[in-house]
Design a protein around this motif. Sequence first.
Motif, mmCIF file in Angstrom:
data_model
loop_
_atom_site.group_PDB
_atom_site.id
_atom_site.type_symbol
_atom_site.label_atom_id
_atom_site.label_comp_id
_atom_site.label_asym_id
_atom_site.label_seq_id
_atom_site.Cartn_x
_atom_site.Cartn_y
_atom_site.Cartn_z
ATOM 1 N N HIS A 1 0.837 -1.202 0.000
ATOM 2 C CA HIS A 1 0.000 0.000 0.000
ATOM 3 C C HIS A 1 0.870 1.249 0.000
ATOM 4 N N SER A 2 1.853 1.262 0.889
ATOM 5 C CA SER A 2 2.695 2.449 1.053
ATOM 6 C C SER A 2 3.497 2.735 -0.211
ATOM 7 N N GLN A 3 3.930 1.694 -0.899
ATOM 8 C CA GLN A 3 4.721 1.899 -2.108
ATOM 9 C C GLN A 3 3.852 2.418 -3.256
ATOM 10 N N VAL A 4 2.608 1.970 -3.336
ATOM 11 C CA VAL A 4 1.688 2.527 -4.328
ATOM 12 C C VAL A 4 1.473 4.018 -4.051
ATOM 13 N N ALA A 5 1.265 4.367 -2.777
ATOM 14 C CA ALA A 5 1.075 5.771 -2.411
ATOM 15 C C ALA A 5 2.309 6.595 -2.761
ATOM 16 N N LEU A 6 3.495 6.052 -2.501
ATOM 17 C CA LEU A 6 4.720 6.774 -2.806
ATOM 18 C C LEU A 6 4.888 6.931 -4.318
ATOM 19 N N GLY A 7 4.534 5.896 -5.075
ATOM 20 C CA GLY A 7 4.597 5.994 -6.533
ATOM 21 C C GLY A 7 3.690 7.079 -7.073
ATOM 22 N N LEU A 8 2.508 7.212 -6.496
ATOM 23 C CA LEU A 8 1.582 8.276 -6.909
ATOM 24 C C LEU A 8 2.163 9.649 -6.593
ATOM 25 N N LEU A 9 2.869 9.763 -5.470
ATOM 26 C CA LEU A 9 3.526 11.036 -5.141
ATOM 27 C C LEU A 9 4.643 11.341 -6.141
ATOM 28 N N PHE A 10 5.463 10.353 -6.450
ATOM 29 C CA PHE A 10 6.571 10.579 -7.370
ATOM 30 C C PHE A 10 6.068 11.013 -8.746
ATOM 31 N N ALA A 11 4.955 10.424 -9.186
ATOM 32 C CA ALA A 11 4.411 10.762 -10.507
ATOM 33 C C ALA A 11 3.949 12.215 -10.578
ATOM 34 N N GLN A 12 3.544 12.772 -9.445
ATOM 35 C CA GLN A 12 3.143 14.191 -9.416
ATOM 36 C C GLN A 12 4.345 15.115 -9.598
ATOM 37 N N ASP A 13 5.535 14.621 -9.268
ATOM 38 C CA ASP A 13 6.773 15.394 -9.282
ATOM 39 C C ASP A 13 6.609 16.697 -8.495
ATOM 40 N N PRO A 14 6.178 16.609 -7.237
ATOM 41 C CA PRO A 14 5.927 17.824 -6.461
ATOM 42 C C PRO A 14 7.235 18.481 -6.012
ATOM 43 N N GLU A 15 7.164 19.777 -5.752
ATOM 44 C CA GLU A 15 8.305 20.505 -5.196
ATOM 45 C C GLU A 15 8.414 20.275 -3.685
#
Length: 297
Positions: A141-155
């Motif tokens: 679960h946590s890795q899916v959530a982290l992948g979604l964050l990385f895809a956003q490429d947030p500052e």
Amino acid sequence: MYTTDDSLIIDCQNVTHYYGNRLIFRDFSFQVQKGKILGLLGKSGTGKSTIINILNGFLRPTRGFCRVLGEEVSRMRPETKGRIGLLLEQHIQHSYLNIFEIEKFYSRFYPNWNSAAYHNLISKLKITSRQPISTMSCGQHSQVALGLLFAQDPEVLILDDFSMGLDPGYRRLFIENLKEFVAKGDKTVFLTSHIIQDMEMLLDDCIMFDYGRKLVHKPTAEILDTFHKFRFKTSEPLVRTTQDILNPEKIGDSWEFYSFLKPSEVKQIIAHDYGSSDIEVSKLSLEDAFIGLTGKY
């Protein structure tokens, strides 16, 4: 008039908040510089999630203000919010979707969506392509959530107790992936946690917080270099002669305590007050330092 400093990503000043008559924190101030990883470490129930909700504009503080990327969080523009990646302690919503459906859902909200960043991380998991997220382990679960964050490429990444429910392996995996992502650019991270074991390999700076009080805000390396545990034998009760002697505890025929004072200064105090020169000095892990500052209870 507030002047924007491009190097100052998060700026919270004199934040005070109550739930009814219960004080959560008073005049809590901190800043996060661009490219830094700052951790707010505290025990459960000390207000960590409250400051996360204030930072994201979900909750208005009783007094004080928070700015992220130069904007007051309560009046932040949608385009500025799009530059911030948020992970709450539940890790992910819409867990009835599978890994493809969840990406399709989130990608609609981010014009610069990087699908490769998501799938590169997901490919490391031992899951089937159409498996609902609800059937995955907490770590997956946590890795899916982290992948979604990385895809956003947030500052800016704001992570609320991301390690909740993760076993040591997945905590370490999460931190390694996060460090690799941050190293690729000028990313700024603010996170909270009450699980301290892995934090010293991640955090540039550290705030230790305990029931409304900021105990320390220093670079992590400085805490590890200058905060020590001391132990010496005496039959007398330990009467603190300085406020720098923290959380003394009687263990058998010895006293233990913690201090930011130099070991030479502590030895002088103990020799003068107790006539003892046999003092054991121990360097600390970040978790030990947290216990030394907050106490065991």
